[in-house]
Design a protein around this motif. Structure first.
Motif, PDB file in Angstrom:
ATOM      1  N   ALA A 186       1.099  -1.234   0.056  1.00 20.42           N
ATOM      2  CA  ALA A 186       0.082  -0.292  -0.183  1.00 20.42           C
ATOM      3  C   ALA A 186       1.065   1.028  -0.060  1.00 20.42           C
ATOM      4  CB  ALA A 186      -1.023  -0.065   1.105  1.00 20.42           C
ATOM      5  N   LEU A 187       1.357   1.370   0.760  1.00 19.69           N
ATOM      6  CA  LEU A 187       2.755   2.257   0.883  1.00 19.69           C
ATOM      7  C   LEU A 187       3.223   2.740  -0.114  1.00 19.69           C
ATOM      8  CD1 LEU A 187       3.733   5.066   2.361  1.00 19.69           C
ATOM      9  CD2 LEU A 187       5.492   3.412   3.577  1.00 19.69           C
ATOM     10  N   THR A 188       3.484   1.208  -0.895  1.00 18.50           N
ATOM     11  CA  THR A 188       4.654   1.220  -1.863  1.00 18.50           C
ATOM     12  C   THR A 188       4.210   2.145  -3.365  1.00 18.50           C
ATOM     13  OG1 THR A 188       5.942  -0.159  -1.012  1.00 18.50           O
ATOM     14  CG2 THR A 188       5.740  -0.477  -3.906  1.00 18.50           C
ATOM     15  N   LEU A 189       2.199   1.499  -3.097  1.00 21.88           N
ATOM     16  CA  LEU A 189       1.186   1.888  -4.177  1.00 21.88           C
ATOM     17  C   LEU A 189       1.605   3.694  -3.882  1.00 21.88           C
ATOM     18  CD1 LEU A 189      -0.380   2.340  -6.613  1.00 21.88           C
ATOM     19  CD2 LEU A 189      -2.238   1.639  -4.885  1.00 21.88           C
ATOM     20  N   PRO A 211       2.943  -2.727  10.185  1.00 22.28           N
ATOM     21  CA  PRO A 211       3.674  -2.547   8.694  1.00 22.28           C
ATOM     22  C   PRO A 211       5.114  -3.473   8.625  1.00 22.28           C
ATOM     23  CG  PRO A 211       3.670  -0.626   9.368  1.00 22.28           C
ATOM     24  CD  PRO A 211       3.077  -0.873  10.558  1.00 22.28           C
ATOM     25  N   PHE A 212       5.328  -4.028   7.186  1.00 20.84           N
ATOM     26  CA  PHE A 212       6.836  -4.164   7.033  1.00 20.84           C
ATOM     27  C   PHE A 212       7.045  -3.832   5.844  1.00 20.84           C
ATOM     28  CE2 PHE A 212       8.259  -8.439   5.456  1.00 20.84           C
ATOM     29  CZ  PHE A 212       9.681  -8.552   5.803  1.00 20.84           C
ATOM     30  N   LEU A 213       7.976  -2.472   6.555  1.00 21.66           N
ATOM     31  CA  LEU A 213       8.656  -2.102   5.237  1.00 21.66           C
ATOM     32  C   LEU A 213      10.677  -1.904   5.105  1.00 21.66           C
ATOM     33  CD1 LEU A 213       6.661   0.624   7.339  1.00 21.66           C
ATOM     34  CD2 LEU A 213       5.798  -0.377   5.573  1.00 21.66           C
ATOM     35  N   ASP A 214      10.368  -2.425   5.525  1.00 21.18           N
ATOM     36  CA  ASP A 214      12.709  -2.534   5.619  1.00 21.18           C
ATOM     37  C   ASP A 214      13.055  -4.377   5.360  1.00 21.18           C
ATOM     38  OD1 ASP A 214      14.772  -2.484   4.915  1.00 21.18           O
ATOM     39  OD2 ASP A 214      14.760  -1.645   7.637  1.00 21.18           O
ATOM     40  N   LEU A 215      13.591  -4.250   4.001  1.00 24.78           N
ATOM     41  CA  LEU A 215      13.191  -5.631   3.638  1.00 24.78           C
ATOM     42  C   LEU A 215      14.704  -6.035   4.002  1.00 24.78           C
ATOM     43  CD1 LEU A 215      11.094  -5.586   2.202  1.00 24.78           C
ATOM     44  CD2 LEU A 215      11.728  -7.034   0.364  1.00 24.78           C
ATOM     45  N   THR A 216      15.841  -4.643   4.632  1.00 26.03           N
ATOM     46  CA  THR A 216      16.866  -5.232   5.270  1.00 26.03           C
ATOM     47  C   THR A 216      17.276  -5.824   5.853  1.00 26.03           C
ATOM     48  OG1 THR A 216      17.445  -3.281   6.289  1.00 26.03           O
ATOM     49  CG2 THR A 216      17.714  -3.695   3.991  1.00 26.03           C
ATOM     50  N   ALA A 234      12.925 -13.214  -5.879  1.00 28.06           N
ATOM     51  CA  ALA A 234      13.480 -13.799  -6.305  1.00 28.06           C
ATOM     52  C   ALA A 234      13.609 -13.535  -7.885  1.00 28.06           C
ATOM     53  CB  ALA A 234      12.869 -15.077  -6.236  1.00 28.06           C
ATOM     54  N   ASN A 235      14.982 -13.637  -8.593  1.00 24.27           N
ATOM     55  CA  ASN A 235      15.539 -13.096  -9.401  1.00 24.27           C
ATOM     56  C   ASN A 235      15.169 -11.861 -10.120  1.00 24.27           C
ATOM     57  OD1 ASN A 235      15.255 -16.066 -10.677  1.00 24.27           O
ATOM     58  ND2 ASN A 235      13.216 -16.312 -10.346  1.00 24.27           N
ATOM     59  N   THR A 236      14.777 -11.007  -9.562  1.00 26.99           N
ATOM     60  CA  THR A 236      15.522 -10.199  -9.365  1.00 26.99           C
ATOM     61  C   THR A 236      16.857  -9.111  -9.274  1.00 26.99           C
ATOM     62  OG1 THR A 236      14.735  -8.761  -7.193  1.00 26.99           O
ATOM     63  CG2 THR A 236      12.926  -9.245  -8.491  1.00 26.99           C
ATOM     64  N   ASN A 237      16.968  -8.107 -10.035  1.00 28.54           N
ATOM     65  CA  ASN A 237      18.312  -7.264  -9.607  1.00 28.54           C
ATOM     66  C   ASN A 237      18.460  -5.690  -8.225  1.00 28.54           C
ATOM     67  OD1 ASN A 237      19.696  -9.037 -11.170  1.00 28.54           O
ATOM     68  ND2 ASN A 237      18.926  -7.272 -12.891  1.00 28.54           N
ATOM     69  N   PHE A 238      17.085  -6.131  -8.385  1.00 27.62           N
ATOM     70  CA  PHE A 238      16.584  -5.096  -7.078  1.00 27.62           C
ATOM     71  C   PHE A 238      17.566  -5.100  -5.722  1.00 27.62           C
ATOM     72  CE2 PHE A 238      13.711  -4.481  -9.614  1.00 27.62           C
ATOM     73  CZ  PHE A 238      13.537  -3.377 -10.170  1.00 27.62           C
ATOM     74  N   GLU A 239      18.100  -4.338  -4.754  1.00 29.45           N
ATOM     75  CA  GLU A 239      17.984  -4.444  -3.190  1.00 29.45           C
ATOM     76  C   GLU A 239      18.068  -4.642  -1.840  1.00 29.45           C
ATOM     77  OE1 GLU A 239      22.292  -5.286  -2.628  1.00 29.45           O
ATOM     78  OE2 GLU A 239      22.711  -5.150  -5.157  1.00 29.45           O
ATOM     79  N   ARG A 263      11.458   0.689  -4.270  1.00 34.84           N
ATOM     80  CA  ARG A 263      10.078   0.007  -4.367  1.00 34.84           C
ATOM     81  C   ARG A 263       9.940  -0.679  -3.683  1.00 34.84           C
ATOM     82  NH1 ARG A 263      12.931   0.752 -10.852  1.00 34.84           N
ATOM     83  NH2 ARG A 263      14.900  -0.122  -9.036  1.00 34.84           N
ATOM     84  N   ILE A 264      10.502  -2.183  -3.018  1.00 31.74           N
ATOM     85  CA  ILE A 264      10.515  -3.031  -2.522  1.00 31.74           C
ATOM     86  C   ILE A 264      10.741  -2.791  -0.873  1.00 31.74           C
ATOM     87  CG2 ILE A 264      10.732  -4.629  -3.843  1.00 31.74           C
ATOM     88  CD1 ILE A 264      13.668  -4.896  -2.947  1.00 31.74           C
ATOM     89  N   SER A 265      11.511  -1.809   0.157  1.00 33.52           N
ATOM     90  CA  SER A 265      11.605  -1.584   1.031  1.00 33.52           C
ATOM     91  C   SER A 265      10.980   0.205   1.460  1.00 33.52           C
ATOM     92  CB  SER A 265      12.788  -1.397   2.017  1.00 33.52           C
ATOM     93  OG  SER A 265      13.361  -2.811   2.249  1.00 33.52           O
ATOM     94  N   PRO A 266       9.757   0.502   1.463  1.00 34.58           N
ATOM     95  CA  PRO A 266       9.178   2.061   0.614  1.00 34.58           C
ATOM     96  C   PRO A 266       9.822   2.970   2.271  1.00 34.58           C
ATOM     97  CG  PRO A 266       7.677   0.598   1.761  1.00 34.58           C
ATOM     98  CD  PRO A 266       8.188  -0.264   1.517  1.00 34.58           C
TER      99      PRO A 266
END
Length: 302
Positions: free
Chosen positions: A155-158, A179-184, A214-219, A224-227
């Motif tokens: 939702a926040l990413t959007l 919220p789960f916002l930090d994928l680090t 999976a199969n992405t080059n994003f850190e 875009r994945i950790s808003p």
């Protein structure tokens, strides 16, 4: 004393039946089957509600409309589940109560899950559904983006994507629950609350991240994945609810601090002694009931 024992028993049960299994390497399909059945313990209150199943930009949705609806707002809701679990069914009881309490229509979105649909597929599908909702005639000023856990992330990413693009009207507000916002996974509470959170675990979060990226080059710190690493400037009014025992407590607290630093209106609500996604247990705990009432107050304030 009775409330204390009730909470102790529920936490012990959750640690045994939910948190412990979440640390094991079961397949996503098996976990989905289990969670859908486990959440059946939540009673469904639907006497004052109507439900309708439709599709929105090819995504299955469930429209939950309270008979006592008193506003034009629509909650565009994205369920949680670590990016790979959750469904219309798993969150139905919670959303029935949210619709009934806030007297607001809810669109429960069944978005594609990882690992079958990793980033950016699920995020793009949700974006398309939001555009389709506006195209259907719903004014953006009446849309409230909402979600829990990974759904709060989406939702926040959007919302941040809409701000960056500047070509689509922003929603009226954003409501984020645990919220789960930090994928680090660098938030301090990930470690400090690992023994206190009755519902989720570091292993579960790591597994969800692996599936989603999976199969992405994003850190992991890509906004875009950790808003939590994005620019929050221009974000509409924000509601954040979190329990003090949640491993994701600091994700919520850091978001509050960052949002306030760029003058975003924030209603941050901390519920002492509560675990991750405690609000789904509103039938049995006063804190869950209060979270519902506070959500209503936030929507009314808009």
């Amino acid at each position: 004393m009775q409330e204390m024992w009730k909470q102790w028993l529920v936490e012990a049960l959750l640690k045994t039946t939910i948190r412990y299994p979440s640390q094991r390497q079961f397949s996503p399909n098996l976990n989905r089957f289990y969670i859908n059945h486990a959440t059946s313990v939540f009673p469904l209150h639907h006497k004052n509600l109507t439900t309708e199943k439709k599709t929105l930009a090819h995504l299955p949705i469930e429209i939950i409309t309270p008979s006592t609806q008193k506003n034009e707002s629509v909650i565009f809701y994205l369920h949680g589940g670590g990016f790979h679990l959750g469904s219309l069914k798993s969150h139905r009881a919670w959303l029935y109560r949210l619709a009934e309490t806030t007297k607001t229509q809810i669109i429960n979105v069944d978005y594609p899950l990882a690992p079958e649909s990793p980033f950016p597929h699920s995020s793009q599908a949700i974006y398309n559904a939001y555009l389709a909702l506006i195209s259907s005639g719903i004014q953006a000023e009446n849309i409230i983006l909402a979600g829990d856990d990974s759904g709060a992330n989406l939702a926040l990413t959007l919302a941040l994507r809409l701000i960056r693009q500047k070509d689509t009207v922003l929603p009226r507000a954003v409501m984020l629950f645990s919220p789960f916002l930090d994928l680090t996974l660098t938030s301090r509470s990930i470690r400090s609350n690992r023994k206190h959170d009755a519902l989720t675990s570091i292993q579960f979060l790591q597994k969800g991240i692996g599936y989603y990226t999976a199969n992405t080059n994003f850190e992991a710190d890509d906004p875009r994945i950790s808003p939590l690493y994005g620019d929050l400037t221009g974000l509409p009014p924000l509601l954040i609810q979190v329990g003090s025992k949640s491993v994701l407590l600091d994700d919520a607290t850091r978001l509050k601090e960052m949002a306030e630093a760029v003058d975003v209106v924030v209603d941050y609500q901390l519920y002492t002694g509560m675990w991750h996604n405690f609000f789904m247990f509103n039938e049995w705990f006063d804190e869950g009931k209060q979270a519902l009432l506070n959500s209503k107050e936030f929507i009314d304030s808009l």
